[in-house]
Design an enzyme around this catalytic site. Structure first.
Site, short mmCIF file in Angstrom:
data_model
loop_
_atom_site.label_atom_id
_atom_site.label_comp_id
_atom_site.label_asym_id
_atom_site.label_seq_id
_atom_site.Cartn_x
_atom_site.Cartn_y
_atom_site.Cartn_z
N SER A 29 0.91 -1.28 0.13
CA SER A 29 -0.48 -0.04 -0.07
C SER A 29 1.01 1.23 -0.03
O SER A 29 0.28 2.45 -0.19
CB SER A 29 -0.99 0.39 1.64
OG SER A 29 -0.26 0.13 2.66
N THR A 146 -2.91 3.30 2.36
CA THR A 146 -2.35 4.45 2.82
C THR A 146 -2.18 4.25 4.17
O THR A 146 -3.06 3.50 5.44
CB THR A 146 -3.25 5.30 3.07
OG1 THR A 146 -3.52 5.69 1.27
CG2 THR A 146 -2.71 6.94 2.75
N THR A 164 1.49 7.34 0.56
CA THR A 164 0.51 6.33 0.29
C THR A 164 0.61 6.03 -1.90
O THR A 164 1.85 6.63 -1.64
CB THR A 164 -1.30 6.43 0.00
OG1 THR A 164 -1.40 5.63 -0.94
CG2 THR A 164 -0.70 7.87 -1.16
N ARG A 174 -2.57 9.83 -11.62
CA ARG A 174 -3.28 10.43 -10.77
C ARG A 174 -2.78 10.69 -9.35
O ARG A 174 -1.84 10.24 -9.17
CB ARG A 174 -3.73 9.70 -10.64
CG ARG A 174 -5.13 9.02 -9.79
CD ARG A 174 -4.89 8.54 -8.43
NE ARG A 174 -6.39 8.25 -8.13
CZ ARG A 174 -6.38 7.83 -6.28
NH1 ARG A 174 -5.11 8.32 -6.39
NH2 ARG A 174 -7.03 8.51 -5.42
N THR A 197 -7.55 8.26 5.02
CA THR A 197 -7.04 6.94 3.70
C THR A 197 -8.27 6.77 3.46
O THR A 197 -9.44 6.06 3.46
CB THR A 197 -7.00 5.35 4.48
OG1 THR A 197 -7.77 4.88 5.67
CG2 THR A 197 -5.89 5.80 5.39
N GLY A 198 -8.66 5.60 2.16
CA GLY A 198 -9.96 5.46 1.32
C GLY A 198 -9.77 5.72 -0.16
O GLY A 198 -8.40 6.64 -0.29
#
Ligand code: ASP
Length: 294
Positions: A29, A146, A164, A174, A197-198
């Site tokens: 991650s 992350t 991350t 991106r 995070t997410g």
């Protein structure tokens, strides 16, 4: 925690914390071993914010350097800027003596190749043999991952870091929420530190971490401030492709925070997550609060 107790600046201490995972090639991650973009190239994002000085530093889409959090710290301390991206971030890292390396581990490459080769049955890529597919590879498709680490030191100064490898198999270039101050991280030394995070895209459009800190500022408990930021995302998620049949988001975002009094909390849109805490009682995992039960 050892760094804080030894008197290190709290920004250095949080960066030392996430370094342990950035350096771990088995964690997919962040940092070394992070899952790559759609071309198989690892691109890392990170930010650091220091409450005492009110300064931040960040890097985005950085290639070839396993510790983007360290580069972010240098941006904060040794430039007049808050965010460097891509080639410029890499040149800056080189100037500060960071060593370049291939961040794509063999395991991460095989996971990416499995994704690439099974993406379509009308292109020229055939699936690789099952023995070359790492266990759990498919579960990592489209996943996020992350680390955010926030802390308060014995003098009451706050700092945070978010690092991350971003969304697995993203479009090259991106940038997620992690390096964006206000979205993936926000610190106000008078109030608190928060990070996330997410699904970064959902957090960017709601400036989630700043929202958490505003919640604290107006008296919310850390857990409730995190839940408020989650609710903002739910309210802002209006397009069908991002919703389940019942209208709820079909993705997760999580927030973590510590306030000026040393109170802490964490919450997610969907239940099931945990976060790590360390204080005088020692290190432990605690459940995240949530808006919805998965
Ligand atoms: N927030 C990160 C991003 O969107 C990914 C994650 O936390 O899983 O880049």
């Amino acid at each position: 925690m050892e760094e804080i107790l030894a008197g290190a600046p709290v920004a250095d201490a949080v960066v030392a914390g996430v370094t342990l995972v950035e350096d771990d090639p088995t964690d997919h991650s962040v940092g070394l071993g992070g899952l790559p973009n759609e071309n198989g190239v690892v691109e890392l994002d990170a930010s650091v914010m220091d409450g005492a000085t009110g300064l931040a530093g960040a890097v985005a889409a950085l290639r070839g350097i396993k510790n983007p959090s360290h580069v972010a710290l240098k941006v904060m301390r040794y430039t007049d800027h808050a965010l460097l991206v891509g080639e410029g971030a890499l040149r800056f890292a080189r100037a500060h003596g960071f060593r370049e390396q291939d961040l794509l581990t063999d395991d991460a490459r095989k996971i990416w190749l499995h994704w690439k080769a099974t993406l379509s049955d009308t292109d020229d890529w055939f699936p690789t043999p099952p023995k070359d597919v790492p266990p759990g590879a498919r579960e990592m498709f489209g996943i996020t991952g992350t680390i955010n680490c926030d802390a308060i030191d014995t003098a009451g100064n706050l700092a945070g870091v978010t690092t991350t490898s971003g969304l697995a198999f993203k479009i090259p270039g991106r940038v997620g929420d992690s390096p964006l101050i206000g979205a993936g991280l926000f610190v106000d030394n008078a109030v608190g530190a928060a990070g996330s995070t997410g699904r970064g895209e959902a957090n960017i459009v709601t400036v989630g971490s700043a929202t958490v800190v505003e919640g604290l500022r107006y008296g919310k408990h850390p857990k409730d401030a995190c839940l408020m930021a989650c609710q903002r995302i739910v309210d802002a998620t209006r397009v069908k492709r991002l919703q389940r049949a019942d209208g709820k988001p079909d993705f997760n975002v999580k927030f973590y925070t510590v306030d000026k009094q040393g109170r802490y909390g964490g919450a997610a849109i969907w239940s099931g997550g945990e976060f790590a805490v360390c204080d005088a009682k020692g290190p432990r995992l605690e459940p995240l609060a949530s808006l919805f039960t998965a």
